[in-house]
Design a protein around this motif. Structure first.
Motif, PDB file in Angstrom:
ATOM      1  N   HIS A   1      35.225  35.804  22.194  1.00  0.00           N
ATOM      2  CA  HIS A   1      34.478  36.569  21.186  1.00  0.00           C
ATOM      3  C   HIS A   1      33.509  35.593  20.521  1.00  0.00           C
ATOM      4  O   HIS A   1      33.865  34.886  19.578  1.00  0.00           O
TER       5      HIS A   1
ATOM      6  N   GLN B   1      49.159  43.724  14.759  1.00  0.00           N
ATOM      7  CA  GLN B   1      49.493  45.086  15.155  1.00  0.00           C
ATOM      8  C   GLN B   1      50.979  45.251  15.486  1.00  0.00           C
ATOM      9  O   GLN B   1      51.360  45.909  16.448  1.00  0.00           O
TER      10      GLN B   1
ATOM     11  N   HIS C   1      48.355  44.461  27.649  1.00  0.00           N
ATOM     12  CA  HIS C   1      47.945  43.709  26.451  1.00  0.00           C
ATOM     13  C   HIS C   1      48.557  44.382  25.228  1.00  0.00           C
ATOM     14  O   HIS C   1      48.190  45.520  24.973  1.00  0.00           O
TER      15      HIS C   1
ATOM     16  N   LYS D   1      49.844  47.763  22.782  1.00  0.00           N
ATOM     17  CA  LYS D   1      50.259  46.837  21.734  1.00  0.00           C
ATOM     18  C   LYS D   1      51.605  47.282  21.148  1.00  0.00           C
ATOM     19  O   LYS D   1      52.077  48.400  21.402  1.00  0.00           O
TER      20      LYS D   1
ATOM     21  N   TRP E   1      53.038  39.190  19.607  1.00  0.00           N
ATOM     22  CA  TRP E   1      51.826  38.913  18.828  1.00  0.00           C
ATOM     23  C   TRP E   1      52.150  39.089  17.352  1.00  0.00           C
ATOM     24  O   TRP E   1      52.965  39.960  17.011  1.00  0.00           O
TER      25      TRP E   1
ATOM     26  N   GLU F   1      42.670  48.900  25.126  1.00  0.00           N
ATOM     27  CA  GLU F   1      42.203  48.171  23.940  1.00  0.00           C
ATOM     28  C   GLU F   1      43.290  48.057  22.877  1.00  0.00           C
ATOM     29  O   GLU F   1      43.403  47.022  22.212  1.00  0.00           O
ATOM     30  N   ASN F   2      44.067  49.111  22.685  1.00  0.00           N
ATOM     31  CA  ASN F   2      45.146  49.102  21.684  1.00  0.00           C
ATOM     32  C   ASN F   2      46.449  49.738  22.175  1.00  0.00           C
ATOM     33  O   ASN F   2      47.472  49.626  21.514  1.00  0.00           O
TER      34      ASN F   2
ATOM     35  N   GLN G   1      39.645  34.700  25.276  1.00  0.00           N
ATOM     36  CA  GLN G   1      39.084  35.964  24.779  1.00  0.00           C
ATOM     37  C   GLN G   1      37.549  35.937  24.778  1.00  0.00           C
ATOM     38  O   GLN G   1      36.908  36.905  25.157  1.00  0.00           O
TER      39      GLN G   1
ATOM     40  N   TRP H   1      34.578  46.910  18.786  1.00  0.00           N
ATOM     41  CA  TRP H   1      35.261  46.663  17.503  1.00  0.00           C
ATOM     42  C   TRP H   1      34.333  45.938  16.533  1.00  0.00           C
ATOM     43  O   TRP H   1      34.619  45.880  15.343  1.00  0.00           O
TER      44      TRP H   1
ATOM     45  N   ASN I   1      47.095  34.319  25.977  1.00  0.00           N
ATOM     46  CA  ASN I   1      45.742  34.778  25.655  1.00  0.00           C
ATOM     47  C   ASN I   1      45.387  34.370  24.226  1.00  0.00           C
ATOM     48  O   ASN I   1      46.217  34.517  23.315  1.00  0.00           O
TER      49      ASN I   1
END
Ligand code: XIL
Length: 299
Positions: free
Chosen positions: A206, A87, A80, A47, A84, A43-44, A204, A273, A169
């Motif tokens: 969402h 982050q 992932h 990054k 970007w 998830e993080n 994605q 999240w 993405n």
């Protein structure tokens, strides 16, 4: 089939989830995740701020925790993400121009070298398009280094690991009629025509009241796939977890032969999240929600 992963495998697809390293000590969480899923996105933990907290000093501790857990449970892993606007560690936020361009290249090379030959997919570039209805690029420090930053990222990635599928993405590119969707589509078409190495596009997904699911999502997936890329639903969560919408998204993927799989963005609502939206397939007690059954039955 009695699990999401086994049901997806009936058509040669995977069913994935985002996994957080910090939850791997929660046995209720790992029991569900280990049983249901066949693909993992950290998830993080992969990054930029996690993997290169100081310039030139890489840290793969948390990324490896998620990677090792996935492999120990027979799952594949989606990296992932490498380039970007979000982050970014502080040192990167302060860079621009050729120094940032070179830092991006060094970051891609450093992270991909560590995971070389281990991952199924990499989200090479994440969320590079604007939400303003223009169909153009998002303003960011990376964009300010020159419009070619995305293709440079993909060319760098291909050279670093020729065996992993390289993906673009983004969110709010599910609705075919959105300018943002058209902008990404035109970029992918251009990349394919010029031989820029891109293998896949991640949607994605969402979905919420501000950006709802639209039944033309299937058209979007078909049109991108027709450019010669794989497509995937990479971060699915739906505000309120409507079983009908979850089934529709599942059926949209199944209708497109190059839609390789679906990943939900978390296990239980309490892991999300956006936990207030209760958007996932398991409730906070780990019980299967109606949306779970809707997806399983659709697969
Ligand atoms: C989110 C994570 O779920 C949160 O834990 C974090 O605080 C912020 O990022 N698009 C993406 C994901 O590509 O990386 C984001 O994940 C959600 C939106």
């Amino acid at each position: 089939a009695s699990t999401l992963g086994a049901a997806a495998a009936q058509s040669g697809r995977y069913f994935g989830t985002a996994i957080a390293a910090g939850r791997l000590g929660d046995s209720a969480y790992t029991t569900i995740a280990g049983r249901e899923f066949t693909m993992v996105t950290p998830e993080n933990e992969m990054k930029i701020d996690a993997t290169e907290p100081q310039q030139g000093q890489f840290n793969f501790t948390a990324g490896d925790q998620v990677y090792n857990w996935a492999v120990q449970h027979g799952m594949r892993v989606r990296g992932h993400t490498l380039a970007w606007h979000g982050q970014q560690p502080g040192w990167m936020q302060g860079l621009g121009g050729s120094a940032l361009r070179q830092a991006m290249i060094n970051h891609i090379n450093g992270v991909m070298a560590h995971y070389k030959g281990k991952l199924a997919y990499w989200d090479v570039v994440n969320e590079a398009f604007a939400d303003d209805g223009s169909g153009g690029r998002r303003q960011s420090n990376l964009q300010a280094t020159g419009n070619d930053w995305i293709e440079v990222a993909f060319r760098t990635a291909r050279a670093a690991d020729s065996g992993v599928k390289l993906c673009y993405n983004d969110y709010n590119i599910e609705n075919w009629n959105a300018a943002k969707t058209q902008g990404v589509y035109n970029m992918v078409r251009d990349f394919k025509s010029r031989g820029v190495p891109i293998d896949c596009v991640g949607f994605q997904s969402h979905f919420n009241s501000g950006s709802p699911y639209n039944s033309n999502f299937r058209t979007t997936l078909q049109n991108f796939a027709a450019l010669g890329v794989d497509v995937a639903i990479t971060e699915l969560d739906i505000q309120g977890a409507s079983p009908t919408t979850y089934a529709n998204v599942t059926n949209d993927c199944l209708a497109v032969s190059r839609c390789v799989g679906i990943t939900v963005w978390g296990v239980r609502d309490t892991d999300s999240w956006r936990s207030a939206d209760t958007p996932l397939l398991f409730d906070g007690n780990g019980s299967k929600k109606p949306a779970y059954t809707a997806v399983l039955d659709a697969l």
